[in-house]
Scaffold this motif. Structure first.
Motif, PDB file in Angstrom:
ATOM      1  N   GLU A 184     -62.429 -66.628  51.037  1.00 29.17           N
ATOM      2  CA  GLU A 184     -63.008 -67.610  51.950  1.00 29.17           C
ATOM      3  C   GLU A 184     -62.540 -67.381  53.382  1.00 29.17           C
ATOM      4  OE1 GLU A 184     -62.293 -71.554  50.596  1.00 29.17           O
ATOM      5  OE2 GLU A 184     -63.397 -71.296  48.716  1.00 29.17           O
ATOM      6  N   GLY A 185     -61.277 -67.041  53.541  1.00 28.13           N
ATOM      7  CA  GLY A 185     -60.749 -66.780  54.877  1.00 28.13           C
ATOM      8  C   GLY A 185     -61.379 -65.555  55.508  1.00 28.13           C
ATOM      9  N   ILE A 186     -61.588 -64.515  54.708  1.00 31.38           N
ATOM     10  CA  ILE A 186     -62.240 -63.300  55.215  1.00 31.38           C
ATOM     11  C   ILE A 186     -63.635 -63.628  55.733  1.00 31.38           C
ATOM     12  CG2 ILE A 186     -63.184 -61.059  54.526  1.00 31.38           C
ATOM     13  CD1 ILE A 186     -60.795 -60.902  52.514  1.00 31.38           C
ATOM     14  N   ALA A 187     -64.368 -64.419  54.944  1.00 33.40           N
ATOM     15  CA  ALA A 187     -65.728 -64.791  55.342  1.00 33.40           C
ATOM     16  C   ALA A 187     -65.715 -65.662  56.593  1.00 33.40           C
ATOM     17  CB  ALA A 187     -66.419 -65.514  54.193  1.00 33.40           C
ATOM     18  N   GLU A 188     -64.757 -66.587  56.678  1.00 32.83           N
ATOM     19  CA  GLU A 188     -64.681 -67.468  57.847  1.00 32.83           C
ATOM     20  C   GLU A 188     -64.338 -66.674  59.095  1.00 32.83           C
ATOM     21  OE1 GLU A 188     -62.039 -71.213  59.555  1.00 32.83           O
ATOM     22  OE2 GLU A 188     -61.985 -70.768  57.410  1.00 32.83           O
ATOM     23  N   HIS A 189     -63.378 -65.757  58.971  1.00 32.58           N
ATOM     24  CA  HIS A 189     -63.015 -64.925  60.121  1.00 32.58           C
ATOM     25  C   HIS A 189     -64.217 -64.112  60.591  1.00 32.58           C
ATOM     26  CE1 HIS A 189     -61.672 -61.109  61.962  1.00 32.58           C
ATOM     27  NE2 HIS A 189     -60.804 -61.882  62.581  1.00 32.58           N
ATOM     28  N   ALA A 190     -64.953 -63.553  59.648  1.00 39.39           N
ATOM     29  CA  ALA A 190     -66.133 -62.759  60.005  1.00 39.39           C
ATOM     30  C   ALA A 190     -67.164 -63.618  60.720  1.00 39.39           C
ATOM     31  CB  ALA A 190     -66.736 -62.137  58.751  1.00 39.39           C
ATOM     32  N   ASP A 191     -67.282 -64.867  60.275  1.00 40.17           N
ATOM     33  CA  ASP A 191     -68.237 -65.776  60.913  1.00 40.17           C
ATOM     34  C   ASP A 191     -67.816 -66.075  62.361  1.00 40.17           C
ATOM     35  OD1 ASP A 191     -70.558 -67.653  60.670  1.00 40.17           O
ATOM     36  OD2 ASP A 191     -68.996 -69.131  61.099  1.00 40.17           O
ATOM     37  N   ILE A 192     -66.515 -66.287  62.565  1.00 36.74           N
ATOM     38  CA  ILE A 192     -66.016 -66.534  63.928  1.00 36.74           C
ATOM     39  C   ILE A 192     -66.237 -65.302  64.797  1.00 36.74           C
ATOM     40  CG2 ILE A 192     -63.972 -67.052  65.311  1.00 36.74           C
ATOM     41  CD1 ILE A 192     -62.822 -68.493  62.841  1.00 36.74           C
TER      42      ILE A 192
ATOM     43  N   ARG B 292     -68.517 -63.110  64.641  1.00 33.21           N
ATOM     44  CA  ARG B 292     -69.911 -62.945  65.047  1.00 33.21           C
ATOM     45  C   ARG B 292     -70.190 -63.647  66.378  1.00 33.21           C
ATOM     46  NH1 ARG B 292     -70.932 -62.311  59.447  1.00 33.21           N
ATOM     47  NH2 ARG B 292     -70.625 -64.521  58.980  1.00 33.21           N
ATOM     48  N   THR B 293     -69.398 -64.669  66.656  1.00 31.79           N
ATOM     49  CA  THR B 293     -69.547 -65.372  67.938  1.00 31.79           C
ATOM     50  C   THR B 293     -68.695 -64.728  69.027  1.00 31.79           C
ATOM     51  OG1 THR B 293     -70.006 -67.473  66.825  1.00 31.79           O
ATOM     52  CG2 THR B 293     -69.261 -67.593  69.108  1.00 31.79           C
ATOM     53  N   THR B 294     -67.418 -64.453  68.694  1.00 37.38           N
ATOM     54  CA  THR B 294     -66.506 -63.900  69.703  1.00 37.38           C
ATOM     55  C   THR B 294     -66.789 -62.442  70.008  1.00 37.38           C
ATOM     56  OG1 THR B 294     -64.874 -63.215  68.034  1.00 37.38           O
ATOM     57  CG2 THR B 294     -64.665 -65.451  68.934  1.00 37.38           C
ATOM     58  N   VAL B 295     -67.356 -61.726  69.024  1.00 37.08           N
ATOM     59  CA  VAL B 295     -67.523 -60.272  69.115  1.00 37.08           C
ATOM     60  C   VAL B 295     -66.179 -59.621  69.478  1.00 37.08           C
ATOM     61  CG1 VAL B 295     -69.083 -58.443  69.899  1.00 37.08           C
ATOM     62  CG2 VAL B 295     -69.835 -60.812  70.009  1.00 37.08           C
ATOM     63  N   HIS B 296     -65.118 -60.177  68.923  1.00 37.39           N
ATOM     64  CA  HIS B 296     -63.758 -59.676  69.178  1.00 37.39           C
ATOM     65  C   HIS B 296     -62.892 -60.101  68.000  1.00 37.39           C
ATOM     66  CE1 HIS B 296     -59.908 -58.886  71.059  1.00 37.39           C
ATOM     67  NE2 HIS B 296     -60.534 -58.337  72.114  1.00 37.39           N
ATOM     68  N   ASP B 297     -62.418 -59.129  67.254  1.00 38.48           N
ATOM     69  CA  ASP B 297     -61.736 -59.449  66.001  1.00 38.48           C
ATOM     70  C   ASP B 297     -60.397 -60.154  66.193  1.00 38.48           C
ATOM     71  OD1 ASP B 297     -60.718 -57.123  67.093  1.00 38.48           O
ATOM     72  OD2 ASP B 297     -60.963 -55.907  65.287  1.00 38.48           O
ATOM     73  N   VAL B 298     -59.619 -59.777  67.216  1.00 41.50           N
ATOM     74  CA  VAL B 298     -58.327 -60.426  67.423  1.00 41.50           C
ATOM     75  C   VAL B 298     -58.511 -61.850  67.947  1.00 41.50           C
ATOM     76  CG1 VAL B 298     -56.114 -60.308  68.642  1.00 41.50           C
ATOM     77  CG2 VAL B 298     -57.190 -58.211  67.812  1.00 41.50           C
ATOM     78  N   LYS B 299     -59.485 -62.057  68.833  1.00 37.56           N
ATOM     79  CA  LYS B 299     -59.751 -63.417  69.316  1.00 37.56           C
ATOM     80  C   LYS B 299     -60.204 -64.296  68.155  1.00 37.56           C
ATOM     81  CE  LYS B 299     -59.484 -65.927  73.017  1.00 37.56           C
ATOM     82  NZ  LYS B 299     -58.198 -66.039  73.732  1.00 37.56           N
ATOM     83  N   ALA B 300     -60.941 -63.707  67.216  1.00 33.45           N
ATOM     84  CA  ALA B 300     -61.365 -64.461  66.034  1.00 33.45           C
ATOM     85  C   ALA B 300     -60.167 -64.890  65.196  1.00 33.45           C
ATOM     86  CB  ALA B 300     -62.328 -63.626  65.198  1.00 33.45           C
ATOM     87  N   VAL B 301     -59.140 -64.045  65.130  1.00 38.85           N
ATOM     88  CA  VAL B 301     -57.903 -64.417  64.426  1.00 38.85           C
ATOM     89  C   VAL B 301     -57.244 -65.605  65.116  1.00 38.85           C
ATOM     90  CG1 VAL B 301     -55.524 -63.659  64.008  1.00 38.85           C
ATOM     91  CG2 VAL B 301     -57.438 -62.174  63.382  1.00 38.85           C
ATOM     92  N   GLU B 302     -57.180 -65.561  66.443  1.00 35.25           N
ATOM     93  CA  GLU B 302     -56.578 -66.671  67.204  1.00 35.25           C
ATOM     94  C   GLU B 302     -57.291 -67.985  66.893  1.00 35.25           C
ATOM     95  OE1 GLU B 302     -56.159 -68.173  71.843  1.00 35.25           O
ATOM     96  OE2 GLU B 302     -56.544 -66.043  71.431  1.00 35.25           O
ATOM     97  N   TYR B 303     -58.628 -67.966  66.913  1.00 36.37           N
ATOM     98  CA  TYR B 303     -59.392 -69.188  66.649  1.00 36.37           C
ATOM     99  C   TYR B 303     -59.249 -69.630  65.195  1.00 36.37           C
ATOM    100  CZ  TYR B 303     -61.642 -68.560  71.213  1.00 36.37           C
ATOM    101  OH  TYR B 303     -61.896 -68.432  72.564  1.00 36.37           O
ATOM    102  N   TYR B 304     -59.144 -68.664  64.302  1.00 31.46           N
ATOM    103  CA  TYR B 304     -58.954 -68.974  62.879  1.00 31.46           C
ATOM    104  C   TYR B 304     -57.662 -69.767  62.681  1.00 31.46           C
ATOM    105  CZ  TYR B 304     -58.319 -68.073  57.844  1.00 31.46           C
ATOM    106  OH  TYR B 304     -58.121 -68.208  56.482  1.00 31.46           O
ATOM    107  N   ILE B 305     -56.594 -69.325  63.334  1.00 33.30           N
ATOM    108  CA  ILE B 305     -55.310 -70.023  63.215  1.00 33.30           C
ATOM    109  C   ILE B 305     -55.379 -71.402  63.878  1.00 33.30           C
ATOM    110  CG2 ILE B 305     -52.859 -69.959  63.876  1.00 33.30           C
ATOM    111  CD1 ILE B 305     -53.100 -66.867  63.764  1.00 33.30           C
TER     112      ILE B 305
END
Length: 480
Positions: A87-95, A97-110
């Motif tokens: 579920e976390g992998i899918a949520e990160h991928a969803d974030i 798609r908006t950020t178009v930046h994988d590390v920024k997506a991690v920040e928002y995930y946390i």
């Protein structure tokens, strides 16, 4: 022929149908690497580094006014890492798609989980207040370099090294078992001074073992010093902190070696060193695979058939050495990738370019092909049986190899003053080169040399099968 455009698209059936063999045909052999070197593992380590950075900043009261976290709050943060799954992998991928930046997506995930903390820990939790300490003063490479170091370290120490060590121990076991089994050597492909099968396996085990010791002693470097390695944002935000000390403590707390001087990226020299050592192990293992393949072709080893298996689609009698051939190919693919990584990761234009980011995504593939080769060699060795009849027949067909010890004994006797020992090499060359001779020819020659009686009897009793020098003792004394 049917038009290819009318065929069913496999991609439309399932996205899980693999493009590459490691995620398809050979998934079972390399699956343990997925927890360390996959994209999901990268994002989990990123979350790990970000979480530990928040804890380090609050524990050390590095940023004035930051709250102190309770044990329960730290546990909640660390649970973000351990709970990162499907579920976390899918949520990160969803974030992303908006950020178009994988590390920024991690920040928002946390940060989402910090916002949700009051519903789990109670309204008095301070975790929402530390939200802006996530990724505080960090460039993406601060997170990425530490994540990759942790990933590679984990893959080496928990997956690759145990598998490689088990293989080397298997080879050592075979070397000890066959240390006294005589075998005709071949130098330049031609009959040469006999050895023992065990001693030759011991040579390869010793070489591989040396590389394992180098790999086990590898350093995994990391840095956390900002956009160009100057702590510029850190000093601007909190000028009173000793940022190099904070950085060193944090990196070492992750189990890594601190790199004090970098550009925006950690220089990756340690990666080049590790990959070069693994590539060297691979090359020695490739040597073992080709040697064993040759010994099989000579009949020194018999292959034990796998019940129900097919050796050839048309020739029922065949048992092909496919494990060793498969290993060769996978070692070559692994080394092609490891060599590219080792040569390119150490270069970066000015303070940063992005070539390393794309390159490092292939680390798992490089390790995977090596791990698959190790698995194949282990399985191949398990299905071998020594054919001592063939080994002895090969030795008995090559009595000319005794020309070496006889001419050497003649040289020693000549030095000791025994007459008639002139030109020993040339006399043995005339007797043996280009000729097939047997035991009677060799004994007759020895007895006519005029050597001292004890030397004559010793040489007359020598056979190709007993002319193995200290081979057995060398295995006992030096194969650790």
């Amino acid at each position: 022929m049917a038009n290819s455009t009318s065929r069913v698209s496999f991609a439309s059936i399932s996205p899980a149908i693999a493009l590459g063999p490691l995620d398809g045909r050979y998934r079972g052999a390399v699956a343990p690497l997925v927890d360390h070197l996959s994209e999901a593992a990268l994002n989990r380590e990123r979350i790990h580094v970000e979480v530990e950075w928040v804890i380090a900043l609050t524990d050390g009261q590095v940023v004035p006014g930051a709250p102190t976290l309770s044990d329960a709050e730290k546990a909640y943060l660390r649970k973000i890492v351990t709970d990162f799954g499907g579920e976390g992998i899918a949520e990160h991928a969803d974030i992303e798609r908006t950020t178009v930046h994988d590390v920024k997506a991690v920040e928002y995930y946390i940060k989402r989980r910090l916002d949700a903390a009051p519903s789990v820990l109670g309204e008095d939790t301070v975790l929402p207040a530390v939200s802006e300490l996530v990724h505080f003063c960090c460039t993406s490479e601060d997170i990425n370099n530490l994540s990759y170091a942790l990933m590679v370290k984990g893959a080496v120490e928990h997956v690759w090294l145990p598998a490689a060590t088990a293989l080397v121990e298997q080879i050592k076991g075979m070397a000890r078992e066959h240390k006294a089994v005589p075998m005709l050597s071949r130098t330049h492909g031609q009959p040469a001074t006999p050895s023992t099968l065990g001693k030759e396996l011991a040579v390869l085990a010793h070489r591989l073992d040396r590389q394992l010791r180098r790999i086990a002693a590898s350093e995994y470097l990391g840095k956390l010093n900002g956009a160009t390695g100057t702590y510029g944002a850190h000093v601007a935000a909190v000028p009173g902190a000793n940022w190099p000390t904070v950085s060193k403590s944090f990196v070492e707390g992750l189990g890594l070696t601190w790199n004090p001087l970098t550009t925006q990226i950690e220089s990756h020299d340690w990666q080049a060193e590790v990959y070069a050592d693994i590539a060297r192990f691979n090359r020695i293992l490739h040597n073992l695979a080709t040697d064993v393949w040759t010994y099989i072709s000579l009949g020194f080893f018999k292959q034990i058939p796998v019940p129900g298996a097919t050796g050839s689609s048309t020739m029922p009698h065949k048992v092909n050495p496919i494990r060793f051939e498969n290993a060769e190919a996978n070692l070559e693919v692994s080394n092609a990738l490891l060599d590219v990584l080792a040569s390119t990761l150490v270069e970066s234009r000015m303070q940063r370019d992005l070539t390393d980011s794309s390159g490092q995504r292939n680390i798992g593939t490089a390790f995977g092909h090596s791990l698959l080769a190790i698995d194949n060699v282990r399985k191949g060795l398990d299905r071998l049986a020594v054919d001592e009849v063939v080994l002895l027949a090969d030795l008995d067909a090559n009595w000319e190899v005794l020309g070496e010890p006889i001419q050497s004994a003649m040289r020693a006797a000549g030095v000791a003053g025994v007459p008639g020992m002139e030109n020993p090499y040339e006399r043995l060359k005339d007797l043996t080169r280009g000729h097939r001779i047997g035991s009677a020819d060799m004994i007759e020659f020895v007895r006519g040399l005029g050597l001292p009686a004890d030397v004559t009897e010793r040489l007359a009793a020598l056979t190709p099968a007993t002319y193995v020098g200290l081979a057995e003792q060398l295995v006992d004394d030096y194969l650790v």
